[in-house]
Design an enzyme around this catalytic site. Structure first.
Site, short mmCIF file in Angstrom:
data_model
loop_
_atom_site.label_atom_id
_atom_site.label_comp_id
_atom_site.label_asym_id
_atom_site.label_seq_id
_atom_site.Cartn_x
_atom_site.Cartn_y
_atom_site.Cartn_z
N ARG A 48 4.48 6.88 51.99
CA ARG A 48 4.95 5.51 51.82
C ARG A 48 4.10 4.56 52.65
O ARG A 48 3.84 3.43 52.25
CB ARG A 48 6.43 5.38 52.21
CG ARG A 48 6.91 3.93 52.24
CD ARG A 48 8.42 3.79 52.32
NE ARG A 48 9.07 4.72 53.23
CZ ARG A 48 9.11 4.58 54.56
NH1 ARG A 48 8.48 3.56 55.15
NH2 ARG A 48 9.75 5.46 55.30
N TYR A 101 4.33 -17.55 34.37
CA TYR A 101 4.78 -16.29 33.77
C TYR A 101 6.30 -16.19 33.91
O TYR A 101 6.87 -16.48 34.96
CB TYR A 101 4.08 -15.12 34.45
CG TYR A 101 4.68 -13.77 34.16
CD1 TYR A 101 4.89 -13.34 32.86
CD2 TYR A 101 5.06 -12.93 35.20
CE1 TYR A 101 5.46 -12.11 32.59
CE2 TYR A 101 5.61 -11.68 34.95
CZ TYR A 101 5.82 -11.29 33.64
OH TYR A 101 6.38 -10.07 33.39
N ASP A 173 -2.50 -16.16 41.04
CA ASP A 173 -2.32 -14.99 40.19
C ASP A 173 -3.55 -14.91 39.29
O ASP A 173 -3.74 -15.73 38.39
CB ASP A 173 -1.04 -15.16 39.37
CG ASP A 173 -0.72 -13.93 38.51
OD1 ASP A 173 -1.66 -13.18 38.18
OD2 ASP A 173 0.45 -13.76 38.14
N LYS A 198 -2.49 -4.74 33.88
CA LYS A 198 -3.18 -5.44 32.80
C LYS A 198 -4.67 -5.09 32.79
O LYS A 198 -5.02 -3.93 32.62
CB LYS A 198 -2.92 -6.94 32.94
CG LYS A 198 -1.47 -7.33 33.19
CD LYS A 198 -0.49 -6.78 32.17
CE LYS A 198 0.90 -7.41 32.21
NZ LYS A 198 1.67 -7.15 33.43
#
Length: 381
Positions: A48, A101, A173, A198
């Site tokens: 982690r 978005y 972004d 993406k």
């Protein structure tokens, strides 16, 4: 500095010193042996906190964006949430794009608002509107360029100047552009955000996100918070993303080539009332995009002349353009944002037109994509 493709293939990815393997290994171990209490090898104690496969991906992403620090996350929204919980406190204010978005808007409007964070949607192409929206409590200006799904363009350098003058941070972004087409840190942004699901991953087979920054103190806070909340990708997800990014440059060139062909078709078809693509000279952000982007990207949106019903019919009639959410993969996708990716904006200032169709133009043969879309458009002309 080495070229983009060289960095994409080699940054953080030296051959294994023991075996000579040229491909980064998938380190599936959740924990790591210590050389005595506190004797941590190479900074790895628990996956982690850090994992070698994730480290390789982070070093590569930092090199591609021209930043000193990168953090990989389990999703783009995980990256967004972690960053905003670091930068904002109850009573603080942030500015978001007026066509942001839908997932970002949902997080801000439905989650952060419940903790006393206020927001103002602004057309970030209008610098006077941005100045008017800023408050003494503004801590963040959140930008997308190009925006999702209306393909709006914001001048990153101009936004940075205004934001920093107000004592706030500019976050960009960069998902639609990818680091191949645009590097916001070089233009003055404080943090770059990606949904690596993406274009960076590029094959519709992995979900991920990333934050990249040059700010040492902020990077330490991201490391601490990410470890505290556990918003990390698994090693196989990191490896898939790293594999995908190796071909980012060649994929983006093909995405852009094909998008230009699609925009040309749409602009000449009577079933289309407006084409939204920054590569078109008539796009209001064309000159800014040409200045800060290498090319104009693989995303194209348009308004169906026949309204909502026509838009839905077009989405239903394509064969190569698959009706699906997400974007940036090698295959072409079509969607109706108002009822799919941006349904969360319904009834708000960010609601998208019901005649809007968004295309993620893939890397198939351009002639086949043109024929497929033309056939669908012809059903509603």
């Amino acid at each position: 500095m080495q070229g983009f493709s060289t960095r994409a293939i080699h940054a953080g990815q030296d051959p294994d010193p023991t075996t000579g393997a040229v491909t980064t290994s998938i380190h599936t171990s959740s924990t790591y042996a210590q050389d005595g209490v506190g004797g941590i090898r190479g900074g790895y104690e628990y996956s982690r906190s850090a994992n070698p496969t994730r480290t390789a991906l982070q070093e590569c992403l930092a090199a591609l964006e021209g930043g000193r620090h990168a953090h990989a996350f389990g999703s783009g929204m995980g990256a967004t949430d972690t960053l905003l919980r670091i930068l904002l406190r109850p009573g603080d204010h942030l500015v978001i794009p007026h066509d942001a978005y839908g997932g970002t808007f949902r997080l801000v409007d439905k989650v952060l608002a419940g903790f006393g964070v206020e927001h103002t949607p602004v057309d970030l192409a209008d610098h006077d509107a941005l100045r008017a929206a800023l408050r003494p409590s503004t801590r963040v200006v959140w930008s997308e360029t190009p925006t999702n799904p209306l393909l709006g363009i914001a001048d990153i350098a101009g936004l940075a100047a205004i934001t920093h003058e107000a004592g706030a941070r500019l976050v960009v972004d960069n998902t639609f552009a990818s680091p191949y087409l645009q590097t916001p840190l070089a233009l003055g942004a404080d943090v770059v955000v990606h949904s690596t699901t993406k274009y960076v991953g590029g094959h519709s087979d992995v979900v991920g996100g990333a934050l990249i920054t040059d700010d040492d103190e902020l990077a330490e806070r991201i490391t601490f918070t990410q470890n505290s909340v556990g918003s990390v990708p698994g090693p196989f997800d990191a490896w898939l993303t790293l594999r995908g990014v190796k071909t980012l440059a060649v994929r983006m060139e093909r995405h852009c080539d094909n998008a230009e062909r699609i925009a040309e078709l749409l602009g000449a078809h009577p079933a289309v009332s407006q084409v939204l693509y920054p590569g078109l000279p008539g796009h209001p952000g064309h000159e800014v995009a040409a200045k800060q982007m290498r090319r104009f990207g693989g995303m194209v949106s348009f308004l169906a002349a026949g309204g909502r019903d026509a838009a839905l019919r077009i989405c239903a009639e394509t064969k190569l353009f698959t009706l699906a959410e997400s974007l940036g993969g090698v295959e072409s996708l079509i969607e109706h944002p108002g009822q799919m990716t941006h349904a969360a904006t319904a009834g708000s200032m960010l609601e998208v037109p019901d005649s809007l169709v968004r295309l993620s133009v893939g890397i198939e043969d351009a002639d086949d994509l043109v024929d497929d879309l033309r056939t669908a458009l012809d059903t509603v002309r």
